[in-house]
Design a protein around this motif. Structure first.
Motif, PDB file in Angstrom:
ATOM      1  N   VAL A 137       0.840  -1.200   0.000  1.00  0.00           N
ATOM      2  CA  VAL A 137       0.000   0.000   0.000  1.00  0.00           C
ATOM      3  C   VAL A 137       0.875   1.250   0.000  1.00  0.00           C
ATOM      4  O   VAL A 137       0.604   2.214  -0.736  1.00  0.00           O
ATOM      5  CB  VAL A 137      -0.968  -0.006   1.203  1.00  0.00           C
ATOM      6  CG1 VAL A 137      -1.651   1.336   1.372  1.00  0.00           C
ATOM      7  CG2 VAL A 137      -1.992  -1.114   1.041  1.00  0.00           C
ATOM      8  N   SER A 138       1.952   1.256   0.788  1.00  0.00           N
ATOM      9  CA  SER A 138       2.859   2.411   0.819  1.00  0.00           C
ATOM     10  C   SER A 138       3.534   2.607  -0.533  1.00  0.00           C
ATOM     11  O   SER A 138       3.713   3.745  -0.988  1.00  0.00           O
ATOM     12  CB  SER A 138       3.924   2.223   1.898  1.00  0.00           C
ATOM     13  OG  SER A 138       3.342   2.154   3.162  1.00  0.00           O
ATOM     14  N   LEU A 139       3.912   1.512  -1.176  1.00  0.00           N
ATOM     15  CA  LEU A 139       4.524   1.591  -2.496  1.00  0.00           C
ATOM     16  C   LEU A 139       3.545   2.183  -3.508  1.00  0.00           C
ATOM     17  O   LEU A 139       3.926   3.016  -4.339  1.00  0.00           O
ATOM     18  CB  LEU A 139       4.989   0.199  -2.935  1.00  0.00           C
ATOM     19  CG  LEU A 139       5.891   0.121  -4.146  1.00  0.00           C
ATOM     20  CD1 LEU A 139       7.184   0.885  -3.886  1.00  0.00           C
ATOM     21  CD2 LEU A 139       6.195  -1.315  -4.486  1.00  0.00           C
ATOM     22  N   ALA A 140       2.282   1.778  -3.423  1.00  0.00           N
ATOM     23  CA  ALA A 140       1.266   2.335  -4.325  1.00  0.00           C
ATOM     24  C   ALA A 140       1.039   3.814  -4.035  1.00  0.00           C
ATOM     25  O   ALA A 140       0.777   4.607  -4.952  1.00  0.00           O
ATOM     26  CB  ALA A 140      -0.039   1.559  -4.178  1.00  0.00           C
ATOM     27  N   LEU A 183       7.192   8.784   2.373  1.00  0.00           N
ATOM     28  CA  LEU A 183       7.281   8.976   3.815  1.00  0.00           C
ATOM     29  C   LEU A 183       6.880   7.699   4.561  1.00  0.00           C
ATOM     30  O   LEU A 183       7.483   7.354   5.584  1.00  0.00           O
ATOM     31  CB  LEU A 183       6.370  10.137   4.246  1.00  0.00           C
ATOM     32  CG  LEU A 183       6.305  10.453   5.737  1.00  0.00           C
ATOM     33  CD1 LEU A 183       7.673  10.928   6.225  1.00  0.00           C
ATOM     34  CD2 LEU A 183       5.262  11.495   6.018  1.00  0.00           C
ATOM     35  N   LEU A 184       5.892   6.983   4.039  1.00  0.00           N
ATOM     36  CA  LEU A 184       5.378   5.788   4.712  1.00  0.00           C
ATOM     37  C   LEU A 184       6.312   4.584   4.607  1.00  0.00           C
ATOM     38  O   LEU A 184       6.408   3.795   5.553  1.00  0.00           O
ATOM     39  CB  LEU A 184       4.001   5.419   4.156  1.00  0.00           C
ATOM     40  CG  LEU A 184       2.862   6.364   4.496  1.00  0.00           C
ATOM     41  CD1 LEU A 184       1.569   5.909   3.826  1.00  0.00           C
ATOM     42  CD2 LEU A 184       2.670   6.449   5.989  1.00  0.00           C
ATOM     43  N   ILE A 198       8.897   4.385   7.341  1.00  0.00           N
ATOM     44  CA  ILE A 198       8.216   4.153   8.625  1.00  0.00           C
ATOM     45  C   ILE A 198       7.815   2.693   8.756  1.00  0.00           C
ATOM     46  O   ILE A 198       8.027   2.072   9.805  1.00  0.00           O
ATOM     47  CB  ILE A 198       7.004   5.094   8.771  1.00  0.00           C
ATOM     48  CG1 ILE A 198       7.471   6.539   8.907  1.00  0.00           C
ATOM     49  CG2 ILE A 198       6.145   4.690   9.967  1.00  0.00           C
ATOM     50  CD1 ILE A 198       6.367   7.564   8.877  1.00  0.00           C
ATOM     51  N   VAL A 199       7.269   2.122   7.703  1.00  0.00           N
ATOM     52  CA  VAL A 199       6.893   0.703   7.711  1.00  0.00           C
ATOM     53  C   VAL A 199       8.135  -0.164   7.932  1.00  0.00           C
ATOM     54  O   VAL A 199       8.106  -1.130   8.708  1.00  0.00           O
ATOM     55  CB  VAL A 199       6.156   0.314   6.409  1.00  0.00           C
ATOM     56  CG1 VAL A 199       6.007  -1.186   6.289  1.00  0.00           C
ATOM     57  CG2 VAL A 199       4.801   0.985   6.344  1.00  0.00           C
ATOM     58  N   GLY A 200       9.244   0.204   7.296  1.00  0.00           N
ATOM     59  CA  GLY A 200      10.487  -0.555   7.463  1.00  0.00           C
ATOM     60  C   GLY A 200      11.016  -0.522   8.886  1.00  0.00           C
ATOM     61  O   GLY A 200      11.437  -1.546   9.434  1.00  0.00           O
ATOM     62  N   VAL A 201      11.000   0.648   9.499  1.00  0.00           N
ATOM     63  CA  VAL A 201      11.491   0.789  10.876  1.00  0.00           C
ATOM     64  C   VAL A 201      10.565   0.047  11.845  1.00  0.00           C
ATOM     65  O   VAL A 201      11.039  -0.647  12.761  1.00  0.00           O
ATOM     66  CB  VAL A 201      11.640   2.288  11.258  1.00  0.00           C
ATOM     67  CG1 VAL A 201      11.867   2.448  12.745  1.00  0.00           C
ATOM     68  CG2 VAL A 201      12.762   2.919  10.466  1.00  0.00           C
ATOM     69  N   VAL A 202       9.264   0.169  11.659  1.00  0.00           N
ATOM     70  CA  VAL A 202       8.298  -0.534  12.514  1.00  0.00           C
ATOM     71  C   VAL A 202       8.513  -2.042  12.400  1.00  0.00           C
ATOM     72  O   VAL A 202       8.530  -2.762  13.404  1.00  0.00           O
ATOM     73  CB  VAL A 202       6.844  -0.141  12.134  1.00  0.00           C
ATOM     74  CG1 VAL A 202       5.841  -1.104  12.730  1.00  0.00           C
ATOM     75  CG2 VAL A 202       6.554   1.277  12.588  1.00  0.00           C
ATOM     76  N   TRP A 203       8.711  -2.534  11.179  1.00  0.00           N
ATOM     77  CA  TRP A 203       8.957  -3.968  10.963  1.00  0.00           C
ATOM     78  C   TRP A 203      10.198  -4.419  11.716  1.00  0.00           C
ATOM     79  O   TRP A 203      10.172  -5.419  12.432  1.00  0.00           O
ATOM     80  CB  TRP A 203       9.111  -4.260   9.466  1.00  0.00           C
ATOM     81  CG  TRP A 203       9.567  -5.651   9.201  1.00  0.00           C
ATOM     82  CD1 TRP A 203       8.808  -6.785   9.243  1.00  0.00           C
ATOM     83  CD2 TRP A 203      10.887  -6.080   8.885  1.00  0.00           C
ATOM     84  NE1 TRP A 203       9.591  -7.886   8.961  1.00  0.00           N
ATOM     85  CE2 TRP A 203      10.865  -7.472   8.740  1.00  0.00           C
ATOM     86  CE3 TRP A 203      12.095  -5.403   8.705  1.00  0.00           C
ATOM     87  CZ2 TRP A 203      11.997  -8.207   8.423  1.00  0.00           C
ATOM     88  CZ3 TRP A 203      13.223  -6.145   8.389  1.00  0.00           C
ATOM     89  CH2 TRP A 203      13.172  -7.522   8.253  1.00  0.00           C
TER      90      TRP A 203
END
Length: 173
Positions: A125-128, A137-138, A141-146
């Motif tokens: 979804v972030s890639l889209a 920006l997302l 953030i998704v990578g760090v949260v993971w």
């Protein structure tokens, strides 16, 4: 007076239990339940149910070192499998191989698998959303949260604790 030779007469019926053998004797003491109970609600021939809250198998005993290691591996394997861009493969392999032997390992593998699949969805979804610039920006953030939650889960599972990821879509149970 009624005819005792008439079929189906109540007096002709043998006592409850096996036909012609008389009433069913009670089971030996201790065979069903505790405190001399013969079954749930005092019914003969039915075993008493396990005490409330008791797990169906395995018991609430302490975890073995092997269970703790494999429970932690369910989380660490996601980090290793991320090098081939399929982080969900590590927990899936742990669940299929060792999850059948331990309820703890299965719970940890399922938890990790659900989180890895959720992060995959969030990443797509972030890639889209990169088309409208918010995805740039997302994605970090998704990578760090993971990374943070996967390491945290692996450490907690290595200590023998149950860990539940936040932000997880429960797809596998």
């Amino acid at each position: 007076m009624s005819d005792p030779n008439r079929p189906g007469h109540p007096e002709d019926q043998p006592p409850q239990g096996q036909p012609g053998l008389g009433p069913t004797p009670p089971p030996p003491p201790g065979q069903y339940g505790q405190y001399g109970q013969y079954g749930q609600y005092g019914q003969y021939g039915q075993p008493a149910q396990p005490p409330y809250g008791q797990p169906p198998y395995g018991g609430p005993g302490p975890l073995s070192q092997d269970e703790i290691t494999w429970g932690s591996a369910a989380h660490w394997s996601a980090l290793v499998a991320a090098f081939v861009a399929l982080a969900f493969l590590g927990p899936l392999i742990v669940m299929l191989t060792k999850g059948t032997q331990s309820a703890y390992v299965r719970r940890q593998a399922v938890e990790s698998l659900n989180f890895q699949l959720s992060i995959l969805i969030y990443g797509i979804v972030s890639l889209a959303l990169c088309l409208v610039l918010i995805g740039f920006l997302l994605l970090p953030i998704v990578g760090v949260v993971w990374l943070v939650f996967t390491i945290l889960a692996a450490v907690r599972a290595g200590q023998g604790e149950e860990y539940h990821y936040p932000l997880t879509i429960r797809m596998v149970s």
